[in-house]
Scaffold this active site. Structure first.
Site, short mmCIF file in Angstrom:
data_model
loop_
_atom_site.label_atom_id
_atom_site.label_comp_id
_atom_site.label_asym_id
_atom_site.label_seq_id
_atom_site.Cartn_x
_atom_site.Cartn_y
_atom_site.Cartn_z
N HIS A 13 0.83 -1.20 0.00
CA HIS A 13 0.00 0.00 0.00
C HIS A 13 0.87 1.26 0.00
O HIS A 13 1.67 1.46 0.92
CB HIS A 13 -0.90 -0.03 1.24
CG HIS A 13 -1.90 1.07 1.29
ND1 HIS A 13 -2.11 1.82 2.43
CD2 HIS A 13 -2.76 1.55 0.36
CE1 HIS A 13 -3.07 2.69 2.19
NE2 HIS A 13 -3.49 2.55 0.95
N HIS A 55 -0.75 11.00 -1.74
CA HIS A 55 -2.06 10.58 -1.25
C HIS A 55 -2.97 11.74 -0.84
O HIS A 55 -4.09 11.87 -1.33
CB HIS A 55 -1.92 9.63 -0.06
CG HIS A 55 -3.25 9.20 0.48
ND1 HIS A 55 -3.91 9.90 1.48
CD2 HIS A 55 -4.07 8.18 0.14
CE1 HIS A 55 -5.07 9.32 1.73
NE2 HIS A 55 -5.19 8.27 0.93
O1 G3P Z 1 -6.31 1.55 -3.21
C1 G3P Z 1 -6.51 1.16 -1.92
C2 G3P Z 1 -6.39 2.31 -0.93
O2 G3P Z 1 -5.21 3.01 -1.20
C3 G3P Z 1 -7.56 3.25 -0.98
O3 G3P Z 1 -7.55 4.18 0.03
O4 G3P Z 1 -7.10 6.41 0.98
O5 G3P Z 1 -5.35 4.66 1.09
O6 G3P Z 1 -5.90 5.73 -1.08
P1 G3P Z 1 -6.42 5.29 0.26
MG MG Z 2 -4.66 4.61 -2.47
#
Ligand code: G3P
Ligand code: MG
Length: 246
Positions: A13, A55
């Site tokens: 992630h 992000h």
């Molecule tokens: O793509 C999975 C996840 O990254 C979605 O949430 O807020 O971490 O981008 P976020």
């Molecule tokens: Mg994401």
């Protein structure tokens, strides 16, 4: 569209967000070192239209103080230190352009789930700009990137400008219309949050031929349970823990 490949069970992630500063080149290198074969990361536009990998819509948390990504030029964003907030060893990391990230993934041999995360009002423009970089620069040596978004307008734009790249619908809470939305956007995958996830939805999506990737799963027991229940991939901040214990 059906996914033209099998997803890896574990996807890092934002790189490996629990181990190195998220969405940085050092983070992607660390993810590769920890053993993942794919990473997820987020793409948004700078004020001058450069797709950047970040992000939050503001730089405050990760890049040295407030400043909206959509209101700063890429040159201004690139002056920021995006590593030292995580630890002194990462001082000097930058908010990378999508172009720089693609080059680094090619070098590392990492596949990717590219999340389009547009600022309000910029959904189509963000998708078109990101997809144009991906179409031009994505290496043939890697599986084509999986394009995901919470934003349906961005997914529709991706469908228009790069129909050959598989798409995934991100959802926080599975909406009533998830089947229609997947069909309308010709998605290959569903990306639900782990929070409150009903495994009946996973069963139904799998039976209908969709891939399922669940975010953000940092507990190895939970990862094992989800993968055992038919989930194809878990997206995690702690890929080493998960890889070791699934
Ligand atoms: O793509 C999975 C996840 O990254 C979605 O949430 O807020 O971490 O981008 P976020
Ligand atoms: Mg994401």
């Amino acid at each position: 569209m059906r996914l033209p490949y099998t997803l890896p069970k574990v996807i890092g992630h934002r790189g490996a967000a629990g181990r190195a500063p998220e969405n940085t080149l050092a983070g992607f290198a660390e993810a590769a070192r920890l053993g993942v074969t794919w990473v997820e990361f987020d793409v948004m536009l700078s004020a001058d239209g450069v797709p950047v990998v970040h992000h939050d819509h503001d730089l405050a948390r990760t890049a040295g103080g407030p400043g909206r990504v959509a209101e700063l030029s890429y040159a201004e964003i690139a002056e920021r230190d995006a590593g030292s907030w995580f630890g002194p060893a990462f001082t000097g990391e930058r908010v990378p352009s999508l172009e720089a990230v693609v080059k680094e993934l090619a070098r590392l041999g990492l596949g990717a789930n590219v999340e389009i995360k547009p600022a309000p009002g910029l959904a189509t423009q963000t998708a078109v700009s990101a997809l144009s970089v991906l179409r031009a620069d994505w290496p043939d040596s890697l599986d084509p990137p999986l394009i995901s978004s919470f934003n349906r307008e961005a997914l529709a734009a991706a469908q228009d400008c790069a129909p050959e790249l598989p798409r995934g619908l991100l959802i926080e809470r599975v909406p009533e219309d998830w089947r229609d939305a997947l069909a309308r956007l010709d998605c290959a995958t569903l990306h639900p949050s782990r929070k409150g996830l009903d495994l009946a939805v996973v069963d139904e999506a799998k039976a209908a031929g969709f891939g399922v990737a669940v975010y953000t799963v940092n507990d190895p027991e939970e990862a094992r349970h989800l993968l055992g229940a038919g989930v194809d991939a878990v997206i995690t901040d702690l890929p080493d823990d998960i890889l070791e214990r699934i």
